[in-house]
Design a protein around this motif. Structure first.
Motif, short mmCIF file in Angstrom:
data_model
loop_
_atom_site.label_atom_id
_atom_site.label_comp_id
_atom_site.label_asym_id
_atom_site.label_seq_id
_atom_site.Cartn_x
_atom_site.Cartn_y
_atom_site.Cartn_z
N ARG A 1 0.84 -1.24 0.01
CA ARG A 1 0.00 0.18 0.10
C ARG A 1 0.85 1.39 0.24
O ARG A 1 1.69 1.32 0.98
CB ARG A 1 -0.89 0.21 1.25
N PRO B 1 0.79 5.67 0.10
CA PRO B 1 0.02 6.86 0.25
C PRO B 1 0.01 7.70 -0.91
O PRO B 1 0.86 7.45 -1.92
CB PRO B 1 0.85 7.65 1.19
N LEU C 1 -0.50 7.35 5.06
CA LEU C 1 -1.39 6.13 4.83
C LEU C 1 -2.70 6.31 5.70
O LEU C 1 -2.70 6.60 7.04
CB LEU C 1 -0.56 4.89 5.28
N THR D 1 -7.63 7.53 3.33
CA THR D 1 -7.53 6.36 2.74
C THR D 1 -8.01 6.55 1.18
O THR D 1 -7.80 5.49 0.39
CB THR D 1 -8.37 5.28 3.29
N ASP E 1 -4.93 6.23 -1.18
CA ASP E 1 -4.37 5.18 -0.98
C ASP E 1 -4.15 4.08 -2.20
O ASP E 1 -5.24 3.80 -2.79
CB ASP E 1 -4.24 4.33 0.44
#
Length: 363
Positions: free
Chosen positions: A179, A181, A187, A212, A215
């Motif tokens: 994941r 940002p 994040l 989120t 993301d």
């Protein structure tokens, strides 16, 4: 077939050794126990000296021919890895000196002080000076080596530089998920209770958290920028895994419910490593270094280290997970096109055309 041959060879070796031992026992009975023992001592002392010479040559030959393949000094692809290689080199030098010295003394003394008629062994139960030397010297050397390791460990697990990128790595049986940002550089929050594979939320992101929404979630490979620090936030969804980065000389456990972190700076791109190693299919590997189940050996990820321009192009081609999981699913469906009126397309009736008047006259 190979297994059968191996078992057969081991069995024959055991039988031969047993028969030689029995024959030696019979000879000792015939010739006399003491004479046989002295003869065996001379043979064993000579063989120990031969083993010392051959063994030391073997160590030298293995290091000379295989060091680049097995140790790989100066091949690290991270700034931290250079320090680890240096520490390993110092450790090998220190332990190598002790190894050579002790083995030479062990085998040479076995040869020189073998049993002889005019030679008597001397025993002494205690020596304070010797005890101090072989206790204090190893303690000092080990303290220095351990200090190097602790300093390097606290560096990579401490606070990352302010310009460091952040990437989250999550392990599960038997895959890695990453994941990144978005433009905000943060994040968003997540919770295991929100994990929903069927609705494109495999990491349990909390959509109510605005952080989120940009993301980016990817199944790999992991993209990193060369010469830019990166902070890895590591976790797991099921059992304990371990993020092993052999080319960067790094390793960190992935523990469910307890995020762990480390940071480093890649110093070589994937393209540079392809040229350096001569392997066209070279990739930086993410290996799971913790036994995690039946598919443990296949839990392998890849890392692409590239320039900032290449990384920016890749990021521009990615779509935020919120867009896929929420926005696109909640968007209203486009209205269906209205069917065309078939009556409007009727062809004109040729009999309905207006008749032209007859201009001809009769007389």
């Amino acid at each position: 077939m190979h297994t059968f041959l191996l078992i057969t060879i081991l069995l024959l070796g055991f039988i031969i050794t047993f028969q030689i031992a029995r024959a030696t026992e019979f000879v000792s009975i015939v010739q006399g126990e003491e004479r046989t023992r002295k003869q065996s001592n001379r043979i064993n002392a000579f063989l120990l000296l031969v083993f010392l010479i051959v063994g030391l040559f073997g160590v030298y030959w293995a290091h000379h021919t295989l060091a680049d393949k097995t140790l790989g000094f100066d091949s690290s692809a991270s700034d931290h890895g250079i320090k680890v290689d240096r520490m390993l080199k110092y450790t090998l030098i220190a332990t190598g000196i002790v190894f050579v010295l002790t083995q030479v003394l062990l085998f040479w003394y076995s040869f020189k002080y073998q049993e002889r008629e005019n030679q008597k062994a001397y025993y002494f139960p205690h020596n304070n000076k010797l005890e101090m030397i072989w206790t204090v010297v190893p303690a000092i050397v080990l303290t220095v080596l351990i200090s190097f390791g602790l300093v390097y460990w606290f560096q990579i697990t401490g606070a990352a530089p302010e310009n460091a990128a952040t990437v989250e790595i999550t392990g599960s049986q038997f895959k890695w998920e990453f994941r990144y940002p978005g433009k905000d550089g943060v994040l968003g929050k997540k919770n295991y209770k929100f994990i929903d594979e069927s609705n494109d939320n495999s990491l349990g992101l909390i959509w109510d958290d605005a952080a989120t929404h940009d993301d980016i979630v990817s199944g790999g490979p992991l993209h990193l920028v060369v010469n830019k620090p990166v902070r890895l936030v590591i976790g797991a969804k099921d059992v304990i895994h371990s993020v092993g980065l052999p080319h960067f000389r790094l390793k960190m456990d992935a523990v469910p419910g307890t995020p762990t972190t480390l940071w480093f700076t890649p110093i070589k791109t994937t393209k540079e490593m392809i040229k350096e190693t001569g392997q066209e299919n070279f990739v930086f590997e993410i290996a799971c270094d913790q036994m995690c189940g039946a598919g443990h050996t296949g839990m392998r990820g890849e890392i692409i280290v590239e320039t900032q321009e290449e990384y920016d192009q890749w990021m521009a081609s990615q779509k935020a997970q919120y867009q896929t999981a929420v926005v696109e699913k909640e968007a209203p469906a486009a209205p269906a096109a209205a069917p065309k009126d078939s009556s409007a397309a009727k062809p004109a009736d040729s009999t309905a055309a207006a008749a032209k008047p007859d201009s001809a006259t009769t007389k």
